[in-house]
Each structure stands twice: as structure tokens, then as C-alpha cells.
Design a protein around this motif. Sequence first.
Motif, mmCIF file in Angstrom:
data_model
loop_
_atom_site.group_PDB
_atom_site.id
_atom_site.type_symbol
_atom_site.label_atom_id
_atom_site.label_comp_id
_atom_site.label_asym_id
_atom_site.label_seq_id
_atom_site.Cartn_x
_atom_site.Cartn_y
_atom_site.Cartn_z
ATOM 1 N N CYS A 230 -4.160 -29.403 0.587
ATOM 2 C CA CYS A 230 -2.787 -29.459 1.091
ATOM 3 C C CYS A 230 -2.605 -30.465 2.221
ATOM 4 C CB CYS A 230 -2.341 -28.075 1.546
ATOM 5 S SG CYS A 230 -3.388 -27.359 2.848
ATOM 6 N N ARG A 231 -3.683 -30.974 2.775
ATOM 7 C CA ARG A 231 -3.553 -31.967 3.837
ATOM 8 C C ARG A 231 -3.154 -33.332 3.296
ATOM 9 N NH1 ARG A 231 -9.447 -31.272 6.334
ATOM 10 N NH2 ARG A 231 -9.856 -31.322 4.087
ATOM 11 N N MET A 232 -3.428 -33.559 2.005
ATOM 12 C CA MET A 232 -3.239 -34.907 1.471
ATOM 13 C C MET A 232 -2.393 -34.980 0.206
ATOM 14 S SD MET A 232 -7.191 -35.270 0.107
ATOM 15 C CE MET A 232 -7.837 -34.395 1.535
ATOM 16 N N THR A 233 -2.189 -33.840 -0.475
ATOM 17 C CA THR A 233 -1.557 -33.903 -1.793
ATOM 18 C C THR A 233 -0.546 -32.787 -2.009
ATOM 19 O OG1 THR A 233 -3.600 -34.845 -2.701
ATOM 20 C CG2 THR A 233 -1.993 -34.003 -4.275
ATOM 21 N N VAL A 234 0.582 -33.157 -2.609
ATOM 22 C CA VAL A 234 1.550 -32.196 -3.144
ATOM 23 C C VAL A 234 1.640 -32.474 -4.638
ATOM 24 C CG1 VAL A 234 3.928 -31.379 -3.127
ATOM 25 C CG2 VAL A 234 2.855 -32.116 -0.991
ATOM 26 N N TRP A 235 1.238 -31.505 -5.456
ATOM 27 C CA TRP A 235 1.214 -31.709 -6.904
ATOM 28 C C TRP A 235 2.607 -31.552 -7.501
ATOM 29 C CZ3 TRP A 235 -2.745 -34.261 -8.077
ATOM 30 C CH2 TRP A 235 -4.004 -33.986 -7.544
ATOM 31 N N THR A 236 2.944 -32.467 -8.416
ATOM 32 C CA THR A 236 4.218 -32.427 -9.129
ATOM 33 C C THR A 236 3.946 -32.561 -10.621
ATOM 34 O OG1 THR A 236 4.550 -34.828 -9.049
ATOM 35 C CG2 THR A 236 5.357 -33.539 -7.167
ATOM 36 N N SER A 290 -8.098 -24.671 -3.281
ATOM 37 C CA SER A 290 -6.997 -23.719 -3.152
ATOM 38 C C SER A 290 -5.808 -24.172 -3.992
ATOM 39 C CB SER A 290 -6.572 -23.614 -1.685
ATOM 40 O OG SER A 290 -5.334 -22.927 -1.573
ATOM 41 N N LEU A 291 -5.119 -23.199 -4.597
ATOM 42 C CA LEU A 291 -3.875 -23.482 -5.311
ATOM 43 C C LEU A 291 -2.713 -22.713 -4.681
ATOM 44 C CD1 LEU A 291 -4.990 -23.590 -9.066
ATOM 45 C CD2 LEU A 291 -4.386 -25.497 -7.570
ATOM 46 N N PHE A 292 -2.881 -22.354 -3.422
ATOM 47 C CA PHE A 292 -1.798 -21.665 -2.722
ATOM 48 C C PHE A 292 -0.775 -22.684 -2.234
ATOM 49 C CE2 PHE A 292 0.228 -20.054 1.153
ATOM 50 C CZ PHE A 292 0.779 -18.882 0.651
ATOM 51 N N THR A 293 0.483 -22.305 -2.326
ATOM 52 C CA THR A 293 1.546 -23.165 -1.823
ATOM 53 C C THR A 293 2.657 -22.311 -1.246
ATOM 54 O OG1 THR A 293 2.942 -25.076 -2.367
ATOM 55 C CG2 THR A 293 2.896 -23.268 -3.963
ATOM 56 N N SER A 301 3.851 -26.893 0.599
ATOM 57 C CA SER A 301 2.575 -27.183 1.240
ATOM 58 C C SER A 301 1.580 -27.833 0.280
ATOM 59 C CB SER A 301 1.972 -25.911 1.835
ATOM 60 O OG SER A 301 1.756 -24.934 0.834
ATOM 61 N N HIS A 302 1.654 -27.480 -1.036
ATOM 62 C CA HIS A 302 0.647 -28.056 -1.934
ATOM 63 C C HIS A 302 1.118 -28.270 -3.371
ATOM 64 C CE1 HIS A 302 -3.258 -29.410 -3.004
ATOM 65 N NE2 HIS A 302 -3.711 -28.300 -3.534
#
Length: 501
Positions: A230-236, A290-293, A301-302
Motif C-alpha cells: 500500500c505504500r507504492m501501489t493502488v490496484w485498479t 496484504s490485500l486489505f484496503t 489505501s491499496h
Amino acid sequence: MDSTLHSNRTNRWKKRPINPPNCKAPFLTFFTILFCIVFFISYKSLFSPSIHQISTNSQSDLPLQCTATSTTGSLEKFLWYAPHSGFSNQLSEFKNAILMAAILNRTLIVPPVLDHHAVALGSCPKFRVLNANDLRFKVWTHSIELISERRYTSMADILDLSSLMSIAPVRFIDFRVFVSMWCEVNINLICSEDLSKHSSLIESLRQCGSLLSGLNGNVKNCLYASEEDCRMTVWTYQKDGEDGILDSFQPDDELKKKKRITFVRKRRDVQKTFGPGSEAGSASVLAFGSLFTAPYKGSESHIDIHESPRDRRIQSLIQKIEFLPFVPEIINSGKKFALQTIKAPFLCAQLRLLDGQFKNHWRATFQALKEKLDLLKEKGPLPIHVFVMTDLPRINWTGSYLGDLAKDSDAFKLFILGAEDKIVTDTAEKLVSTGQNAKFESLVNKLDGREKHCNPQSLPDILLFMEETVCSCARLGFVGTAGSTIAESIESMRKNSICLP
């Protein structure tokens, strides 16, 4: 004496005769070279299969699934991830994992329910999280501990996944089955009474966990362990023009300076990054961290995948996983407690008071409950039935607002559930005996043709799930702790009318 000395000196320096040239030497050299050439050609011709076999076996230290094909003739591809924190967080991650597995056409490895906060991630907003490799290895180690201690409960034992089984892009495999196949071990021996006899098994599992966690790096066509977090990527997914652009939430200058942060958060399309044609796409196992958002400052967050208008399968799945109910045994027992024990319309109060950020906010938590109860008192009738769901032991209620409510028996009638209450233990026994994870259990039982030895020694801890179900039946309303994921889960259950007949 002198003559002898003179004679020795003379012999020492006497010239040796020069032998005439040996005319046979060139012929011997020629035949030696010719013999070597013929021998090499013959050896290669006779033993080339063995040489090929040696080359093939150079990867024999890799897990079986890296090289062996499945019964369908092609390698099955799996998705593994690292859940963490409390159950509500684990549930949120499980939903995201289902979504990711469907998008990437991979079989999801269903994890166990981890002990509360046995594995912690850290803080995404503060850019302080455990790196993905270490997080995965912690999850692996704890999961193996749950098996060895006979306390293993699968997410599929608690959640009703029947509505997802018919959806084409969704496939599941139990973690225990996967470990047995992938690591080529008899998983049932882990819970042997004498583990000292199986030291090689423990070492094999440690090495396998290290490999799958990515501690040894990626293995071409076998394992791709993503280091994104989560520090570097937000998945879309399928958002035109967003792949690779900067996310709206970035660390501010003060945080960068204070924490020496060099991360830049980018929005990336998960299919383009890990799908067909990518390095990860050919790997048998794709391992996430982690896959928490969660929503944060206008972004996520992610993971920011809430709709997929161009992919009907994924759009349908997004709608289905928005709410995953507990298995019928838990739902029915929660309803039974509400109807047969409380026996009247009631209010549910979910009060998280001791854990983490919540322990310093008692006043705000109690104030919301007090305002709701004061309103109900004005409307009547009395006493008001209240189901209390809290982490504060009842013996410690004295001096708190809960203690005041307990004393005022004319106005309030309080109800709580305990882990040792009969309705809770009976429900846990049903889960063990019926085997909600039947689809996976049958495979676990038959592994290696051996009898299953890892029967649970204690009942699964289902108190939280029972309490949430009871709260979903509260007709007078619900007061939850602000910021608690447990409160969010209960709100979701109430929205989906779980308590209706």
C-alpha cells in the motif's frame, strides 16, 4: 679418495647420449586423437538420454507443481496472499483475494482464520508496513502452527461460499491440500504427538514456506512473489488512462522528511501487471502480500476495484462478494439466541474498548450509546433489552457506563454471550462434526492414502461470529464503535437482512 672424488665429479657432468628421433610418435598421437573423437561421439550417442535427464533433474529441488502438469494437461495456476489482523480485516482481504483470483483466472488458496492479531501489517497511512516477503512468511509460519496445534479453522468453515461455487471464474483450494501437493509432504504428520520423529518434515515445510514467501526471490515460470504494497501501489482494473499514473494520495513533505520516505504511490492495472504476457502471468503461483484496503483521503489505501462495466463476470462477482454470510449453523444459532433468550425487541451495543486505538476513546464510545438509550427511554416501554458485545470483561464493568446500566435493572435488561455458553459450544461442535469445509475436507482426508490425524483437539472460536449474528437481529437499532471493522461487518449483515426468516 681423491681419485674417487674426481671420478664422481666427472660422471656428474658427463654428457648424456642424444637418442635418435622416434618416428612412431606422430602416429601414436594421431591414433590417440582419433580414438578420443570416436569415443566422444559414441558416448554422446549412447548416453544422451542420461545427459538430458540430468539437465531436467537440475530443477528437482523445486516444488512438484513447478514442473509437473495437472491431470488436464496444463499447469494449474494459484493465487496466495497474506491475511492479517483481526477477523474483520481477514474477511475484507478474503473478498479482495476472490476478486483478484477471478480477474487473473487463478485458483485461490483458501487460508485459515488466523488468531486475532497474530500477524500485524502496520499502518498504510503512515507508510509503515511490514514488507510483503516477511508478511507472507509470518502468515505461513502461523498457519502451520494452527495445523500442528490442531486449532485450524478454514475461512470456508465459517463463510458460506456456496453462492460462489457456480461462478465460472472462481476456483478454490484449501491451504492444507495445497501445501501437501506443493511441498510434497503428508500434512497430517505435522500434528503428530512426537514431532521429533519428523524433523525432515519440519525442515521441508520451512524451506517450502521460505520459497513461497519470496525470501529466495522469484522462480521463472514457478513463483512470482509480488513486493508491491500500500505504500507504492493502488490496484485498479480496466480503468482507461490510469495505469501507471500517480495516485491522488501521496506522503506529504513532512512525512517524507520525518520517515525518510522515497515511495511514490501509483495506480496500476492488476491484469496488465500480473496477467497473460507478464512475467507473473507464467508463474504457477502468484503470491500477494496484504490485500486489505480502506478509503483514505479521497482514494483507497491499496485496491480500488468497485465496478467492472466491461467485464460482466467480474461485475457480477463484485456484487456477490460485497456480502458473504456466515454458514447456516452460525446464522441459525444467532437467531435462536435472539428469539429464545432475549425474547423481545432489543438494541445491540458493539463496544470495542481495550484494543489498539479504541482504548483511549471510552467517553466517545459510551456517549453514542447513552444518547441512543436516552431516546429509547423516552419512547418506552421499559425495561429496554440490550445485547452487549464488548471486549471489556464483565468483572471490569464497575465504574464505567456499562456498570451503571447493569445496576439500573428497572430501565435496562442486559444480555451477553460467552465462549463457554452452551449455545456457542453446541454450534462449534456442529461445525466440527458436519465439516462445512466438506469440499476440501474430503481431499485432506485422502491425501497420500493416509488416515487423517489432525482432528481438532479444541472447538473453534466462533463467539465473534455468533455475536455479530445476534446484533444483526437487533430491531431497536445498533450502536457500533466508530472506526471498528467489526461494526462495519454488522452493518453489512443488517443491510442484507440476515435475521429475516
